[in-house]
Design a protein around this motif. Structure first.
Motif, PDB file in Angstrom:
ATOM      1  N   MET A  54       0.825  -1.229   0.075  1.00  0.00           N
ATOM      2  CA  MET A  54      -0.177   0.019   0.125  1.00  0.00           C
ATOM      3  C   MET A  54       0.766   1.206  -0.132  1.00  0.00           C
ATOM      4  N   GLY A  55       1.977   1.167   0.622  1.00  0.00           N
ATOM      5  CA  GLY A  55       2.834   2.384   0.524  1.00  0.00           C
ATOM      6  C   GLY A  55       3.155   2.835  -0.691  1.00  0.00           C
ATOM      7  N   SER A  56       3.494   1.711  -1.650  1.00  0.00           N
ATOM      8  CA  SER A  56       3.826   2.175  -3.022  1.00  0.00           C
ATOM      9  C   SER A  56       2.486   2.619  -3.902  1.00  0.00           C
ATOM     10  N   ILE A  57       1.509   1.854  -3.551  1.00  0.00           N
ATOM     11  CA  ILE A  57       0.377   2.151  -4.203  1.00  0.00           C
ATOM     12  C   ILE A  57      -0.036   3.787  -3.694  1.00  0.00           C
ATOM     13  N   PHE A  58       0.031   4.190  -2.465  1.00  0.00           N
ATOM     14  CA  PHE A  58      -0.167   5.428  -1.939  1.00  0.00           C
ATOM     15  C   PHE A  58       0.548   6.544  -2.861  1.00  0.00           C
ATOM     16  N   LEU A  59       1.886   6.271  -2.647  1.00  0.00           N
ATOM     17  CA  LEU A  59       2.863   7.302  -3.273  1.00  0.00           C
ATOM     18  C   LEU A  59       2.581   7.418  -4.754  1.00  0.00           C
ATOM     19  N   ILE A  60       2.400   6.247  -5.483  1.00  0.00           N
ATOM     20  CA  ILE A  60       2.294   6.519  -6.950  1.00  0.00           C
ATOM     21  C   ILE A  60       0.814   7.149  -7.128  1.00  0.00           C
ATOM     22  N   HIS A  61      -0.205   6.817  -6.406  1.00  0.00           N
ATOM     23  CA  HIS A  61      -1.515   7.199  -6.559  1.00  0.00           C
ATOM     24  C   HIS A  61      -1.272   8.992  -6.363  1.00  0.00           C
ATOM     25  N   LYS A  62      -0.411   9.376  -5.634  1.00  0.00           N
ATOM     26  CA  LYS A  62      -0.352  10.924  -5.375  1.00  0.00           C
ATOM     27  C   LYS A  62       0.563  11.691  -6.322  1.00  0.00           C
ATOM     28  N   PHE A  63       1.830  11.053  -6.722  1.00  0.00           N
ATOM     29  CA  PHE A  63       2.590  11.563  -7.662  1.00  0.00           C
ATOM     30  C   PHE A  63       2.454  11.365  -9.103  1.00  0.00           C
ATOM     31  N   LEU A  64       1.617  10.320  -9.490  1.00  0.00           N
ATOM     32  CA  LEU A  64       1.640   9.950 -10.855  1.00  0.00           C
ATOM     33  C   LEU A  64       0.753  10.938 -11.615  1.00  0.00           C
TER      34      LEU A  64
END
Length: 185
Positions: A128-138
């Protein structure tokens, strides 16, 4: 690897690294600074983040315009990641690359002996950490014409790891997520 990276022109590129306060994330940070990139990184251990930041500052050439920012964040918490995105955007600007590196081993031992709260915590950080980061920065990257996302994973994604079930499951899941995202984007 260093010689190959030196061939790239990363001067004034902006890179964010989760888990950049130790291990391979810290090595990424050092290498990127050495080739001219501006970096921001995060970790959960405030003392370690501060130590790493000070160590990275020693790499900078005096009077350099390069920037280093560091944050104490639990990337497994989507609300902390939202605040992180706002801080990185205001201090570093639009990032050119996101390196999703932060991870934990999680509980060690036979699955039926694992504490499920620890299991869940490992999933939150590793997947989820990667998902949260990508969801915000992508979306910011897309809006600005592109960027790179680099997902780091370990041996847990390549074969079963007895006594490391949460790590193996989370790393397998994050690889399938990033493969799917690559096809979507």
């Amino acid at each position: 690897m260093k010689n190959e990276i030196n061939l790239l022109n990363l001067s004034s590129k902006k890179v964010f690294i989760s888990g950049g306060n130790r291990g391979i994330g810290f090595e990424f940070a050092k290498t990127l600074l050495n080739v001219g990139a501006d970096i921001a990184f995060c970790g959960r251990d405030e003392e370690q983040v501060l130590r790493s930041h000070k160590e990275l500052e020693k790499i900078l050439v005096p009077n350099s315009t390069q920037k280093i920012f560091s944050y104490v964040v639990d990337i497994g918490d989507k609300y902390e990641v939202e605040k992180l995105k706002d801080l990185v955007s205001s201090e570093l600007g639009v990032i050119d690359a996101l390196i999703c590196n932060a991870a934990v081993i999680g509980p060690i031992g036979p699955f039926l002996e694992n504490d499920l709260d620890s299991w869940e915590s490992a999933l939150k950080i590793n997947l989820m950490g990667s998902i949260f980061l990508i969801h915000k920065f992508l979306p910011i990257m897309i809006e600005n014409g592109g960027g790179k996302i680099i997902q780091i994973s370990g041996g847990g994604a390549t074969s079963p790891l007895p006594n490391l079930s949460s790590y193996a499951a989370s790393k397998t899941a994050v690889i399938r997520f990033i493969e799917t995202l690559a096809l979507e984007c």
